[in-house]
Design an enzyme around this catalytic site. Sequence first.
Site, PDB file in Angstrom:
ATOM      1  CB  CYS A   1      -0.942  -0.057   1.207  1.00 17.08           C
ATOM      2  SG  CYS A   1      -1.346   1.492   1.988  1.00 17.08           S
ATOM      3  N   GLY A   2       0.705   2.066  -1.052  1.00 12.92           N
ATOM      4  CA  GLY A   2       1.515   3.276  -1.226  1.00 12.92           C
ATOM      5  C   GLY A   2       1.269   4.320  -0.149  1.00 12.92           C
ATOM      6  CG  HIS A   3      -2.470   6.356   0.263  1.00 16.09           C
ATOM      7  ND1 HIS A   3      -2.088   7.601  -0.163  1.00 16.09           N
ATOM      8  CD2 HIS A   3      -3.459   5.975  -0.569  1.00 16.09           C
ATOM      9  CE1 HIS A   3      -2.817   7.952  -1.198  1.00 16.09           C
ATOM     10  NE2 HIS A   3      -3.655   6.978  -1.471  1.00 16.09           N
ATOM     11  CB  CYS A   4       0.835   1.788   4.232  1.00 13.36           C
ATOM     12  SG  CYS A   4      -0.874   1.250   4.089  1.00 13.36           S
TER      13      CYS A   4
END
Length: 521
Positions: free
Chosen positions: A71-74
């Site tokens: 997950c990029g936002h993570c």
Amino acid sequence: MDGQLPLVLLLLLVASGLRGQGLEPGGPEEEPPEEEEVPEEDGILVLSQRTLGLALRKHRTLLVQFYAPWCGHCKALAPEYSKAAAMLAAESAKARLAKVDGTAETELTQEFAVTEYPTLRFFRDGNRTHPEEYTGPREADGIAEWLRRRLGPSATRLEDEEGAQTLIDSRDVVVIGFFQDLQDEDVATFLALAQDALDMTFGFTDQPELFQKFSLTKDTVVLFKKFDEGRADFPVDEELGLDLGDLSRFLLVHSMRLVMEFNSQTSPKIFAARILNHLLLFVNQTLAPHQELLAGFAEAAPPFRGQVLFVVVDVGANNDHVLQYFGLKAEEVPTLRFINMETTKKYAPAAGGPVTAASVTAFCHAVLGGQVKPYLLSQELPPDWDQRPVKTLVGKNFEQVAFDETKNVFIKFYAPWCSHCKEMAAAWEALAEKYKDHEDIVIAELDATANELEAFPVHGFPTLKYFPAGPGRKVIEYKSTRDLETFSKFLENGGQLPAEEPTVSVPETAPNASTEPKEEL
Ligand SMILES: *[C@@H]1O[C@H](CO)[C@@H](O)[C@H](O)[C@H]1NC(C)=O
Ligand SMILES: *[C@@H]1O[C@H](CO)[C@@H](O)[C@H](O)[C@H]1NC(C)=O
Ligand SMILES: *[C@@H]1O[C@H](CO)[C@@H](O)[C@H](O)[C@H]1NC(C)=O
């Protein structure tokens, strides 16, 4: 929203797999002994089904992030999350930050109904069944402040004048609740709001001395600010009590300057203000005659507070995208523009005329009263618009070309950033080349982000429309495969395809359409 669908699929797959093997989650839990150390990474507890219970017993306030390795936002959140943990540790704050790999700990994602990554939940007093959803900021200062306001009181209790004055002087915006009875429900409402309004500082008091000092006789929330009129009062409704929504909107509106300067720091606040009308004054701040206009602009603002947000845009300060959005060039300033953020309709004052308090007021009233027609963006018509096989259309020549009754006109409405548009560009050129000697066929294109058409609001890109010759302003939307062969068949068939042709192409919508109505403004 990073990868919401894959997660749901994954959960379904894992859940069905578990059931198949008779390994239902929620079986007997193996609790580690109390002394066991929970592993840490960069100051963040790394939790599993085994250790969550232990961490909840050890730490009375615990923020848990459910993440996925893909997950990029993570990934973007990770350094901020660690920084927040370090800040709180440095203050010896009794709050810990933790994380759970949701793809590995599926029993936990089911227990806490995690459906997207990252999801953050805040656990208080070891209560495992009722965590609070984390809705705060995603940068270190914000995360730390959100937790501080849950660790201690979210507002400072004020006992005397000196304490009140010190608090008021400490920040640009300070909010103080004056309540005669601190057991009142309104106080709880006030403190709950203070937990989440992180950009303001809060105090509260029940001291008669302070009521008197600030000339109050009834329960009131007062916003003190170091600008504009200095103070704004929100009296608590004696019958209905304090309404969280009303107070929150009041604080948002009154904590903003009457005239906001547009820049990267203020723009999030400008968009969050939920004031639907914005009046923009475009100036070049390096020019003295432009600066002089600001006084008149500001003078006109107070009566419109909460209804029209007054914004100054400096053309010299990286605001090209705002100019572009309004179809303005730097040479055209100083000038005013009005926009309704909901409809995105834009309004311009009648040409000429100075910017004065009176003209600004009159323009606002005229727009709000429905007496000004919105304007539509159009590029200038390039002199060579019809020199290439693909003709260039802009707002100004669209009507004349598209509805020419002697021509069959096929138009591609595109956006410069749209990848599907780029993919089909070669086929479109080839089509135009193929039919360039047909007097009655026109292949054209129009940049729909720079040219707005009243009759054709274009939302998806590319949109392909066919305007057959003849009367009646007929329009046929083309929804089939975007290649030379299918385009040609469609044209030769008079604007339709033989029945068996598949419909496949789905237009792209603006990438940020769901989060922000339009780019920046
Ligand atoms: C957790 O919090 C909820 C809501 O406040 C409460 O009803 C429940 O009893 C609490 N559970 C425990 C174990 O404290
Ligand atoms: C603003 O004015 C200055 C001074 O005349 C000029 O040099 C500059 O180019 C102007 N900025 C813009 C964006 O037009
Ligand atoms: C979409 O938003 C991101 C970040 O919020 C920004 O970098 C990007 O330029 C935006 N794209 C468009 C087409 O507005």
